[in-house]
Scaffold this active site. Sequence first.
Site, PDB file in Angstrom:
ATOM      1  N   CYS A   2      60.964  25.622  23.022  1.00 55.13           N
ATOM      2  CA  CYS A   2      61.667  24.747  21.761  1.00 55.13           C
ATOM      3  C   CYS A   2      60.803  26.518  21.000  1.00 55.13           C
ATOM      4  CB  CYS A   2      61.676  23.816  21.491  1.00 55.13           C
ATOM      5  SG  CYS A   2      61.534  22.538  22.058  1.00 55.13           S
ATOM      6  N   ARG A  27      61.998  31.168  24.731  1.00 56.24           N
ATOM      7  CA  ARG A  27      61.326  29.228  24.646  1.00 56.24           C
ATOM      8  C   ARG A  27      62.128  28.235  25.028  1.00 56.24           C
ATOM      9  NH1 ARG A  27      56.849  31.135  21.265  1.00 56.24           N
ATOM     10  NH2 ARG A  27      56.452  28.704  21.401  1.00 56.24           N
ATOM     11  N   TRP A  74      63.971  22.843  24.081  1.00 51.39           N
ATOM     12  CA  TRP A  74      64.412  22.836  25.592  1.00 51.39           C
ATOM     13  C   TRP A  74      64.182  21.045  25.202  1.00 51.39           C
ATOM     14  CZ3 TRP A  74      59.762  20.714  28.196  1.00 51.39           C
ATOM     15  CH2 TRP A  74      59.785  21.227  30.118  1.00 51.39           C
ATOM     16  N   ASN A 100      59.621  21.223  16.815  1.00 51.63           N
ATOM     17  CA  ASN A 100      58.675  21.953  18.353  1.00 51.63           C
ATOM     18  C   ASN A 100      58.153  20.579  18.127  1.00 51.63           C
ATOM     19  OD1 ASN A 100      60.718  23.729  18.303  1.00 51.63           O
ATOM     20  ND2 ASN A 100      58.746  25.491  17.873  1.00 51.63           N
ATOM     21  N   GLY A 101      57.221  20.429  19.537  1.00 50.39           N
ATOM     22  CA  GLY A 101      56.351  19.268  19.571  1.00 50.39           C
ATOM     23  C   GLY A 101      57.103  18.083  20.254  1.00 50.39           C
ATOM     24  N   GLU A 481      50.459  31.806  44.485  1.00 53.26           N
ATOM     25  CA  GLU A 481      51.202  32.714  43.344  1.00 53.26           C
ATOM     26  C   GLU A 481      52.653  33.031  43.920  1.00 53.26           C
ATOM     27  OE1 GLU A 481      51.497  32.665  40.315  1.00 53.26           O
ATOM     28  OE2 GLU A 481      52.273  34.189  39.845  1.00 53.26           O
ATOM     29  N   LYS A 485      56.393  32.051  42.393  1.00 60.05           N
ATOM     30  CA  LYS A 485      57.667  33.083  41.518  1.00 60.05           C
ATOM     31  C   LYS A 485      58.877  33.285  42.295  1.00 60.05           C
ATOM     32  CE  LYS A 485      55.798  34.010  39.252  1.00 60.05           C
ATOM     33  NZ  LYS A 485      54.638  33.608  38.232  1.00 60.05           N
ATOM     34  N   GLU A 488      60.069  29.648  41.572  1.00 56.36           N
ATOM     35  CA  GLU A 488      60.385  29.314  39.908  1.00 56.36           C
ATOM     36  C   GLU A 488      61.819  30.513  40.669  1.00 56.36           C
ATOM     37  OE1 GLU A 488      57.469  29.371  37.365  1.00 56.36           O
ATOM     38  OE2 GLU A 488      57.117  31.538  38.515  1.00 56.36           O
ATOM     39  N   HIS A 504      46.483  22.691  61.463  1.00 55.21           N
ATOM     40  CA  HIS A 504      45.803  21.288  60.813  1.00 55.21           C
ATOM     41  C   HIS A 504      47.122  20.185  60.028  1.00 55.21           C
ATOM     42  CE1 HIS A 504      41.663  21.965  61.471  1.00 55.21           C
ATOM     43  NE2 HIS A 504      41.776  22.795  60.987  1.00 55.21           N
ATOM     44  N   LYS A 599      59.112  28.991  28.820  1.00 61.61           N
ATOM     45  CA  LYS A 599      58.094  29.932  28.366  1.00 61.61           C
ATOM     46  C   LYS A 599      57.302  28.395  27.675  1.00 61.61           C
ATOM     47  CE  LYS A 599      56.352  33.647  29.144  1.00 61.61           C
ATOM     48  NZ  LYS A 599      55.735  34.160  30.772  1.00 61.61           N
TER      49      LYS A 599
HETATM   50  C1  F6R Z   1      54.848  30.422  36.040  1.00 58.67           C
HETATM   51  C2  F6R Z   1      54.680  30.206  34.289  1.00 58.67           C
HETATM   52  C3  F6R Z   1      54.065  29.168  34.356  1.00 58.67           C
HETATM   53  C4  F6R Z   1      52.641  29.049  33.492  1.00 58.67           C
HETATM   54  C5  F6R Z   1      52.454  28.495  32.958  1.00 58.67           C
HETATM   55  C6  F6R Z   1      50.874  27.891  32.275  1.00 58.67           C
HETATM   56  O1  F6R Z   1      55.601  31.339  36.654  1.00 58.67           O
HETATM   57  O2  F6R Z   1      54.898  31.143  33.771  1.00 58.67           O
HETATM   58  O3  F6R Z   1      53.535  28.517  35.166  1.00 58.67           O
HETATM   59  O4  F6R Z   1      52.470  30.286  34.276  1.00 58.67           O
HETATM   60  O5  F6R Z   1      52.863  27.479  32.206  1.00 58.67           O
HETATM   61  O6  F6R Z   1      51.173  28.882  31.027  1.00 58.67           O
HETATM   62  P1  F6R Z   1      50.091  29.855  30.205  1.00 58.67           P
HETATM   63  O7  F6R Z   1      49.402  31.239  30.540  1.00 58.67           O
HETATM   64  O8  F6R Z   1      51.237  30.471  28.949  1.00 58.67           O
HETATM   65  O9  F6R Z   1      49.729  28.397  29.479  1.00 58.67           O
END
Ligand code: F6R
Length: 604
Positions: A2, A27, A74, A100-101, A481, A485, A488, A504, A599
């Site tokens: 948000c 966001r 969001w 927000n929150g 990772e 990626k 996602e 296993h 994000k």
């Molecule tokens: C994946 C991604 C998320 C963040 C996670 C933590 O590409 O970006 O998995 O890594 O939400 O976010 P931060 O690093 O901002 O605490």
Amino acid sequence: MCGIVGYIGKRDVAPLLLEGLQRLEYRGYDSAGIVIAGKSGGFKAVKAKGRVRELEARVPKRFAGTTGIAHTRWATHGAPSDVNAHPHLDTEGKVAVVHNGIVDNASELRAKLEADGAVFASETDSEVITHLIARSQAASLEEKVREALRVIEGTYGIAVMHADFPDRIVAARNGSPVVLGIGEKEMFVASDVAALISHTRQVVTLDDGEMATLKADDFRTYTTSGTRTTATPETVEWEAASYDMGGHDTYMHKEICEQPDAVDRVLRGRIDDKFSTVHLGGLNLDAREARGIRRVKILGCGTSYHAGMIGASLVEGLARIPADSEPASEFRYRNPVVDPDTLYIAVSQSGETYDVLAAVQELKRKGARVLGVVNVVGSAIARETDGGVYVHAGPEVCVVSTKCFTNTVVAFALLALHLGRIRDLSVADGKRIIEGLRALPEQIQEILAQEEDIKKLAAEYAEAKSMMFIGRVRGYPVALEASLKLKEISYIHAEAYPASELKHGPLALIEPAMPTVAIVPDDSLLEKNRAAMEEIKARSGRILAVAHREQEKADHTILVPKNEDELDPILMGIPLQLLAYHTALALGRDIDKPRNLAKSVTVE
Ligand code: F6R
């Protein structure tokens, strides 16, 4: 998660707020809304489900005013829809709130307000704040907001307008970031500097429990109990241009390509050749304390947790301190034993992730020493920790993390080298790591130069419904990772396993339709990794290897330059960012804004 933006001044407010919302869209992007104070009094509101461009299309041509607040959402409570979009207005249309929150006691408050005659328009928890403010009999807007906040349990970053107090916007923060932008006879409020940086770089970040009153030519801050606080504006380090796409088609592509410069930045000014070590200004940990550390526990979420896994292996390898990484979201719920000789490290790109912040607060409450490895300067986690290392990746706008992952791992390499040289790492090994670190930017450039070849591979693998990623020891977090990626942004199902675990269980999944990406560095485990590839080939599985030399068992090999064994994971992840990117592109996905994600996850 948000975004909030508000403005009070002399300029036409709607275009300013819409531009701010565009910059905040990363966001949260399921609905958006705007409220402005009309010139003849009263509020005008427009809301729309969907992206900010949907909202923009609905804003009428004549939408004049010089004060307003806006929001991009969001969804948490209530589905994405026009009515659930913020700002929320009371029945008379005199109070407008963006939030927000999460209001934890929203149901209880809503029931009480409804019993008292309030009519709710939305299903959101946020709307209770509007009705509480509207019902307050207090004389000032500040006191009305304060009264409302007194009964709210949960987290908030809010901005409030009231038609009876047209000369001001009141903001407050508890757990969700709020920054004030200080201009010339104009003021901004936002959840993130991204929204205001093209207008002013002078900002004040509110602390939890702090409120602010913004007027066009003045602002003041005070606690939620009314005590004045001093707020000296600080200059934002990042340039407005770093939020632009810079000629790339997506932020993700831009951010992948920025990595040589970003890595250069995290190293800059920190290497000490004389003692083959590094200086980390903000660590607040002297040599004696560093020698007393018996364990290192790294806490993060998602990509940052994966970066922490590589960080743990660097700390263990270079400083010989037992270290591990754990999802912060799990840590605080298992009533962990908090040990005074353990150094806790919270990792977060945004510095806002609620699960990480809550783990830090729990640790601090129990008397632990907590450092931060954070990208956003002055963010909640950076402020809450006892010291730490900034990763200096610059703003990361794409929802999925790339350059911050790489820079975080490099920051851990610096920390591990620093701790190692205070303990038992030799000068020769210190030098070796420093040379390896210095080589990284150019080696990353070499990998990026293979983009066209990786794009062709992506076209081939984009048909897969499911993919397996394997690696051993240092290669395993790289596999984790890379699989994150891919899932996602392409929505292809992906699994990551230590290569040693294949037999296993997961080997049962291997067949021609389930390709495997294998991380195969030229290190002491090379033969073990080759054996794992043999197992896959024997089941007719297709293999794409990321390796330092051509791999016979693989159908394709992406070659990466060799660095020091400890630093190889940094390089091996990069071609797989490009693989995920081009796979998602081939499938026509919305790369910068993947479905269901946002994000900065500032709620639990
Ligand atoms: C994946 C991604 C998320 C963040 C996670 C933590 O590409 O970006 O998995 O890594 O939400 O976010 P931060 O690093 O901002 O605490």
